[in-house]
Design a protein around this motif. Structure first.
Motif, mmCIF file in Angstrom:
data_model
loop_
_atom_site.group_PDB
_atom_site.id
_atom_site.type_symbol
_atom_site.label_atom_id
_atom_site.label_comp_id
_atom_site.label_asym_id
_atom_site.label_seq_id
_atom_site.Cartn_x
_atom_site.Cartn_y
_atom_site.Cartn_z
ATOM 1 N N MET A 1 0.844 -1.199 0.000
ATOM 2 C CA MET A 1 0.000 0.000 0.000
ATOM 3 C C MET A 1 0.884 1.256 0.000
ATOM 4 O O MET A 1 1.834 1.352 0.779
ATOM 5 C CB MET A 1 -0.915 0.000 1.238
ATOM 6 N N ASN A 2 0.565 2.196 -0.887
ATOM 7 C CA ASN A 2 1.254 3.484 -0.898
ATOM 8 C C ASN A 2 0.544 4.432 0.067
ATOM 9 O O ASN A 2 -0.636 4.719 -0.098
ATOM 10 C CB ASN A 2 1.251 4.081 -2.317
ATOM 11 N N TYR A 3 1.252 4.895 1.069
ATOM 12 C CA TYR A 3 0.643 5.705 2.111
ATOM 13 C C TYR A 3 0.542 7.178 1.705
ATOM 14 O O TYR A 3 1.517 7.762 1.219
ATOM 15 C CB TYR A 3 1.431 5.587 3.410
ATOM 16 N N GLN A 4 -0.618 7.754 1.947
ATOM 17 C CA GLN A 4 -0.851 9.173 1.693
ATOM 18 C C GLN A 4 -0.903 9.976 2.993
ATOM 19 O O GLN A 4 -0.654 11.186 2.984
ATOM 20 C CB GLN A 4 -2.185 9.358 0.939
ATOM 21 N N ASN A 5 -1.224 9.295 4.096
ATOM 22 C CA ASN A 5 -1.511 9.992 5.349
ATOM 23 C C ASN A 5 -0.574 9.630 6.496
ATOM 24 O O ASN A 5 -0.685 10.220 7.574
ATOM 25 C CB ASN A 5 -2.952 9.694 5.790
ATOM 26 N N ILE A 6 0.299 8.668 6.289
ATOM 27 C CA ILE A 6 1.209 8.251 7.349
ATOM 28 C C ILE A 6 2.604 8.021 6.779
ATOM 29 O O ILE A 6 2.783 7.913 5.564
ATOM 30 C CB ILE A 6 0.729 6.967 8.067
ATOM 31 N N LEU A 7 3.571 7.947 7.689
ATOM 32 C CA LEU A 7 4.934 7.563 7.346
ATOM 33 C C LEU A 7 5.295 6.351 8.185
ATOM 34 O O LEU A 7 4.882 6.247 9.343
ATOM 35 C CB LEU A 7 5.915 8.699 7.643
ATOM 36 N N SER A 8 6.079 5.438 7.639
ATOM 37 C CA SER A 8 6.488 4.253 8.384
ATOM 38 C C SER A 8 7.909 3.885 8.008
ATOM 39 O O SER A 8 8.235 3.777 6.824
ATOM 40 C CB SER A 8 5.548 3.079 8.087
ATOM 41 N N GLU A 9 8.767 3.741 9.022
ATOM 42 C CA GLU A 9 10.142 3.336 8.770
ATOM 43 C C GLU A 9 10.629 2.448 9.903
ATOM 44 O O GLU A 9 10.166 2.573 11.040
ATOM 45 C CB GLU A 9 11.058 4.554 8.629
ATOM 46 N N THR A 10 11.541 1.557 9.588
ATOM 47 C CA THR A 10 12.081 0.626 10.572
ATOM 48 C C THR A 10 13.590 0.751 10.611
ATOM 49 O O THR A 10 14.256 0.650 9.583
ATOM 50 C CB THR A 10 11.686 -0.822 10.235
ATOM 51 N N THR A 11 14.118 0.989 11.817
ATOM 52 C CA THR A 11 15.557 1.117 12.029
ATOM 53 C C THR A 11 15.932 0.442 13.339
ATOM 54 O O THR A 11 15.317 0.721 14.380
ATOM 55 C CB THR A 11 15.983 2.601 12.087
ATOM 56 N N ASN A 12 16.920 -0.444 13.274
ATOM 57 C CA ASN A 12 17.446 -1.096 14.482
ATOM 58 C C ASN A 12 16.355 -1.744 15.333
ATOM 59 O O ASN A 12 16.356 -1.638 16.564
ATOM 60 C CB ASN A 12 18.241 -0.096 15.326
ATOM 61 N N GLY A 13 15.421 -2.395 14.671
ATOM 62 C CA GLY A 13 14.380 -3.128 15.373
ATOM 63 C C GLY A 13 13.171 -2.308 15.801
ATOM 64 O O GLY A 13 12.208 -2.849 16.327
ATOM 65 N N ILE A 14 13.201 -0.997 15.553
ATOM 66 C CA ILE A 14 12.104 -0.116 15.955
ATOM 67 C C ILE A 14 11.378 0.383 14.713
ATOM 68 O O ILE A 14 11.979 1.018 13.843
ATOM 69 C CB ILE A 14 12.610 1.092 16.761
ATOM 70 N N SER A 15 10.084 0.094 14.620
ATOM 71 C CA SER A 15 9.257 0.650 13.549
ATOM 72 C C SER A 15 8.552 1.893 14.080
ATOM 73 O O SER A 15 7.825 1.825 15.076
ATOM 74 C CB SER A 15 8.219 -0.370 13.074
#
Length: 260
Positions: A1-15
């Motif tokens: 899904m391409n998000y228009q209203n949120i951002l999501s990223e995962t780094t070092n085990g933390i999303s």
């Protein structure tokens, strides 16, 4: 899904999932709820994610409520379906995730925004945060779990007052009430959330998921939390994490949990 209203990223085990509608003070609409469901589901199913942090974009709001324009003309049945679907897709869904969820409240958390924060496993807030359930000022009541989760967190009397007055409380009062666990400066909020996440990640993800199920059982109708605790405790003995944890303790070394 391409998000228009949120951002999501995962780094070092933390999303880190960020609600990103700053022009609307990150208000929840149907599209945002669907995107959040997708992001939470993906993070929960990812072996790379050990902890989820939920926050809002900008400096003013975590989530300043629901998008009222979407339901101002709803019928009784449409209103009932709105609450039922929202709870299923997002609020109950988040509360019952096996991955720990920390809400980092960075400003206004009102109505559905506070309900979303309360669905997280625990909350921290910046000093400028304001929280409340103002729904009765619109002739409606909280419909995404607010009448149930707020009394569980702050007690019946305080919940009644907050809901009946439709008023807001600040971060310090939320801390006093037990609605949030910690208060930080706005600049330190996410860093502090990440420090907590790092502490969590040192422990067994399998045991943490089991503990979430046992704790939540106490608040489910027809469930006996003590029975669930006994069952989950017993299951722990069959996990590789238990074997690693106990062996590490006996050998006086740090555990390296496989998450199995």
């Amino acid at each position: 899904m391409n998000y228009q209203n949120i951002l999501s990223e995962t780094t070092n085990g933390i999303s880190t999932i960020t609600i990103n509608r700053p022009s609307k003070l990150n208000a929840l609409n149907r599209g945002t709820i669907n995107e959040l469901h997708d992001a939470f589901e993906k993070a929960n199913n990812s072996t790379k994610t050990k902890v989820i942090i939920l926050t809002g974009s900008g400096e003013k709001a975590f989530v300043a409520g629901a998008d009222i324009s979407e339901f101002a003309d709803f019928s009784v049945e449409e209103g009932r379906n709105l609450a039922a679907k929202g709870q299923e897709l997002l609020f109950d869904f988040v509360a019952n995730l096996s991955t720990p969820v920390i809400a980092a409240i960075n400003g206004f958390a009102l109505g559905g925004g506070l309900e979303l924060a309360m669905a997280a496993h625990f909350r921290i807030a910046s000093e400028n945060a304001k929280m409340g359930l103002p729904e009765v000022s619109l002739g409606v009541i909280p419909g995404y779990g607010g009448t149930q989760r707020l009394p569980q967190l702050v007690g019946k009397g305080r919940a009644m007052e907050m809901i009946m007055t439709a008023g807001m409380i600040d971060a310090d009062q939320a801390l006093q009430y037990g609605l949030v666990n910690h208060v930080t400066t706005a600049e330190e909020l996410l860093e502090f959330a990440e420090k907590l996440a790092t502490k969590i990640m040192k422990n067994s993800s399998v045991a943490i998921a089991s503990a979430i199920r046992a704790i939540n059982a106490n608040y489910e109708d027809g469930e006996n939390g003590f029975d669930t605790e006994i069952e989950e405790f017993g299951k722990s003995f069959g996990t590789q994490d238990f074997k690693e944890g106990t062996q590490a303790f006996l050998q006086k070394r740090k555990a390296n949990f496989p998450g199995l």
